[in-house]
Design an enzyme around this catalytic site. Structure first.
Site, PDB file in Angstrom:
ATOM      1  N   TYR A  47     -24.886   9.431   2.215  1.00  0.00           N
ATOM      2  CA  TYR A  47     -25.512   8.698   3.323  1.00  0.00           C
ATOM      3  C   TYR A  47     -24.733   8.998   4.609  1.00  0.00           C
ATOM      4  O   TYR A  47     -23.499   9.008   4.608  1.00  0.00           O
ATOM      5  CB  TYR A  47     -25.489   7.204   2.973  1.00  0.00           C
ATOM      6  CG  TYR A  47     -25.832   6.300   4.131  1.00  0.00           C
ATOM      7  CD1 TYR A  47     -27.012   6.464   4.842  1.00  0.00           C
ATOM      8  CD2 TYR A  47     -24.977   5.271   4.511  1.00  0.00           C
ATOM      9  CE1 TYR A  47     -27.330   5.637   5.901  1.00  0.00           C
ATOM     10  CE2 TYR A  47     -25.283   4.433   5.569  1.00  0.00           C
ATOM     11  CZ  TYR A  47     -26.462   4.626   6.265  1.00  0.00           C
ATOM     12  OH  TYR A  47     -26.754   3.806   7.319  1.00  0.00           O
ATOM     13  N   LYS A  58     -29.967  -2.920  -0.709  1.00  0.00           N
ATOM     14  CA  LYS A  58     -31.066  -2.092  -1.208  1.00  0.00           C
ATOM     15  C   LYS A  58     -31.734  -2.756  -2.421  1.00  0.00           C
ATOM     16  O   LYS A  58     -32.233  -3.843  -2.303  1.00  0.00           O
ATOM     17  CB  LYS A  58     -30.525  -0.686  -1.521  1.00  0.00           C
ATOM     18  CG  LYS A  58     -29.649  -0.090  -0.391  1.00  0.00           C
ATOM     19  CD  LYS A  58     -30.404   0.093   0.897  1.00  0.00           C
ATOM     20  CE  LYS A  58     -29.653   0.639   2.096  1.00  0.00           C
ATOM     21  NZ  LYS A  58     -28.260   0.527   2.266  1.00  0.00           N
ATOM     22  N   ARG A  83     -13.378 -18.204   2.499  1.00  0.00           N
ATOM     23  CA  ARG A  83     -13.031 -16.776   2.590  1.00  0.00           C
ATOM     24  C   ARG A  83     -12.437 -16.322   1.250  1.00  0.00           C
ATOM     25  O   ARG A  83     -12.704 -15.228   0.777  1.00  0.00           O
ATOM     26  CB  ARG A  83     -12.055 -16.527   3.747  1.00  0.00           C
ATOM     27  CG  ARG A  83     -11.556 -15.092   3.779  1.00  0.00           C
ATOM     28  CD  ARG A  83     -10.924 -14.644   5.081  1.00  0.00           C
ATOM     29  NE  ARG A  83     -10.174 -15.629   5.813  1.00  0.00           N
ATOM     30  CZ  ARG A  83      -8.978 -16.119   5.455  1.00  0.00           C
ATOM     31  NH1 ARG A  83      -8.398 -15.728   4.346  1.00  0.00           N
ATOM     32  NH2 ARG A  83      -8.387 -17.015   6.215  1.00  0.00           N
ATOM     33  N   ASP A 104     -20.973   5.362  -6.190  1.00  0.00           N
ATOM     34  CA  ASP A 104     -21.905   4.537  -5.420  1.00  0.00           C
ATOM     35  C   ASP A 104     -23.207   4.519  -6.224  1.00  0.00           C
ATOM     36  O   ASP A 104     -23.895   5.533  -6.335  1.00  0.00           O
ATOM     37  CB  ASP A 104     -22.097   5.165  -4.031  1.00  0.00           C
ATOM     38  CG  ASP A 104     -23.070   4.378  -3.158  1.00  0.00           C
ATOM     39  OD1 ASP A 104     -23.933   3.670  -3.697  1.00  0.00           O
ATOM     40  OD2 ASP A 104     -22.980   4.508  -1.921  1.00  0.00           O
TER      41      ASP A 104
HETATM   42  O1  P1T Z   1     -25.558  -0.690   5.052  1.00  0.00           O
HETATM   43  P1  P1T Z   1     -24.648  -0.790   3.857  1.00  0.00           P
HETATM   44  O2  P1T Z   1     -24.964  -1.971   2.978  1.00  0.00           O
HETATM   45  O3  P1T Z   1     -23.216  -0.698   4.214  1.00  0.00           O
HETATM   46  O4  P1T Z   1     -24.975   0.483   2.933  1.00  0.00           O
HETATM   47  C1  P1T Z   1     -24.573   1.754   3.253  1.00  0.00           C
HETATM   48  C2  P1T Z   1     -25.040   2.702   2.177  1.00  0.00           C
HETATM   49  C3  P1T Z   1     -24.184   3.042   1.148  1.00  0.00           C
HETATM   50  N1  P1T Z   1     -24.537   3.855   0.111  1.00  0.00           N
HETATM   51  C4  P1T Z   1     -25.762   4.385   0.067  1.00  0.00           C
HETATM   52  C5  P1T Z   1     -26.118   5.294  -1.082  1.00  0.00           C
HETATM   53  C6  P1T Z   1     -26.684   4.100   1.071  1.00  0.00           C
HETATM   54  O5  P1T Z   1     -27.898   4.661   0.988  1.00  0.00           O
HETATM   55  C7  P1T Z   1     -26.318   3.235   2.159  1.00  0.00           C
HETATM   56  C8  P1T Z   1     -27.244   2.901   3.264  1.00  0.00           C
HETATM   57  N2  P1T Z   1     -28.329   3.780   3.347  1.00  0.00           N
HETATM   58  C9  P1T Z   1     -29.357   3.657   4.244  1.00  0.00           C
HETATM   59  C10 P1T Z   1     -29.433   2.677   5.153  1.00  0.00           C
HETATM   60  C11 P1T Z   1     -30.394   4.706   4.131  1.00  0.00           C
HETATM   61  O6  P1T Z   1     -31.477   4.575   4.709  1.00  0.00           O
HETATM   62  O7  P1T Z   1     -30.121   5.696   3.430  1.00  0.00           O
END
Ligand code: P1T
Length: 391
Positions: A101, A198, A49, A173
């Site tokens: 998002y 992503k 952890r 972000d």
């Molecule tokens: O799922 P996670 O890894 O927590 O990501 C969230 C997230 C954060 N920031 C941006 C710009 C994002 O696009 C996303 C997640 N977005 C999608 C799942 C989507 O389809 O837009």
């Protein structure tokens, strides 16, 4: 490793051959704990952890790609976001881009707001609106640029400089652009956040998040909470992202080339009323895109003239674009923000932002670009010719 260029860092930063066996690829250290040499004398790792060699390699590699000193891995970007909230205290105010998002909006507005933090969702493309929304208790500005799904751009340098002058922590972000196309730390931002799910992972097979900073004080707080809260990614997830990052530059170039081809095609299509892609000169902030990004990415948003009914026809009829949420994988995806990714936004807010029923978002993959254009073209051809359209 700062002297090397991006492609070299992606393959080597944080990744030396494993000292015992010489394994060239960083192994998946699938262990929760580590034998100690003597009572209270660890070999460098005590408990996974707190630290794990695979996670460390991933964190160091990403930090180096972003041009930052410290990287920290989390179970998802949402968890990274929660970790950043530990930099704040109850009563603090946060300015967030309005077009984020849907899950980001939900987390801030419906979860974090319950614990004494105050959020304002502001059009962060306008510095004057950020200035107007800044209060004595504003302690963080959280922006997405390009925003999701309207692909609006925020001037990172301007915002970071305003934030610095007011002692406000700025966070970008950088999920959509990745450090290959945009380096917010070099423009003055304090923290860069990523959904590694992503483009960094790049193969739609992992959920993971990370933050990078060069500020030691911020790092210490985040590192403390990473361990104390324990919202870490597992070693296999770290390994997948580490492997994904090795090909990030090649993939991003292909995503962009394909996206440009598709954006131009959509721009001339009679059934499409609007195409938003930062690489098109029709994008209202194309000049800013050229200034702060070194490429335009693989995300496109477009509006079908016929509204929801015709948008459904397109969404149901692509063969290569899979109907799915998420983005940034090698395969192309198509989705309907109002019904899917941004359904958690109140309807009035969606309408204000322009997330209409005819709006479609695509994540352009790295298949053959002509095949992708033909796929979209044939789905658009399935829209019935209506009397009013025929004139
Ligand atoms: O799922 P996670 O890894 O927590 O990501 C969230 C997230 C954060 N920031 C941006 C710009 C994002 O696009 C996303 C997640 N977005 C999608 C799942 C989507 O389809 O837009």
């Amino acid at each position: 490793m700062k002297e090397f260029r991006f492609e070299t860092l992606a393959i080597h930063a944080g990744q030396k051959p494993e000292p015992v066996t010489g394994a060239v690829v960083v192994p998946i250290f699938q262990t929760s704990t580590y034998a100690q040499e003597d009572v209270g004398k660890a070999r460098g790792y005590e408990y996974s952890r707190t630290d794990n060699p695979t996670r460390k390699a991933f964190e160091e590699c990403l930090a180096s790609l972003e041009g930052g000193k410290y990287g920290l891995g989390f179970g998802s970007l949402k968890i990274s976001r929660i970790a950043c909230m530990y930099l704040l205290s109850p009563g603090d105010h946060v300015i967030v881009s309005d077009d984020v998002y849907g899950g980001t909006y939900r987390l801030f507005a419906s979860v974090n707001a319950r614990y004494g933090l105050e959020f304002d969702f502001v059009d962060t493309t306008q510095l004057n609106l950020i200035k107007k929304s800044t209060k004595p208790n504003t302690k963080m500005i959280w922006i997405e640029t390009p925003t999701n799904p309207m692909l609006k751009l925020c001037d990172i340098e301007q915002i970071a400089s305003w934030a610095k002058s007011k002692n406000i922590i700025s966070v970008v972000d950088n999920t959509f652009m990745t450090p290959y196309f945009q380096k917010p730390l070099s423009l003055g931002t304090d923290i860069v956040a990523h959904s590694c799910t992503k483009y960094l992972g790049g193969h739609s097979d992992v959920v993971s998040g990370a933050v990078v900073t060069s500020d030691e004080k911020i790092y210490e707080v985040l590192k403390f909470h990473q361990n104390a809260v324990g919202a870490i990614p597992g070693p296999f997830d770290c390994w997948l992202v580490l492997r994904g990052m090795k090909t990030l530059s090649c993939r991003m170039r292909d995503h962009e080339a394909n996206a440009m081809k598709i954006a131009k095609f959509l721009g001339g299509h009679p059934k499409v009323s609007k195409v938003v892609y930062p690489g098109l000169s029709s994008h209202p902030q194309h000049e800013l895109a050229k200034k702060q990004m070194t490429g335009f990415g693989g995300m496109i948003t477009f509006v079908i003239k016929g509204g929801l009914e015709d948008a459904r026809t397109v969404l149901r009829n692509t063969k290569l674009f899979t109907l799915a949420e998420s983005l940034g994988g090698v395969e192309s995806l198509i989705e309907h923000p109002a019904i899917m990714t941004h359904a958690s936004l109140p309807k009035e807010r969606r309408e204000e932002l322009g997330i209409s029923d005819g709006l479609i978002r695509i994540s352009v993959g790295i298949e053959n670009g002509d095949d992708l254009v033909e796929d979209i073209a044939s789905a658009l051809d399935k829209i019935p010719q209506r009397a009013e359209a025929r004139g």
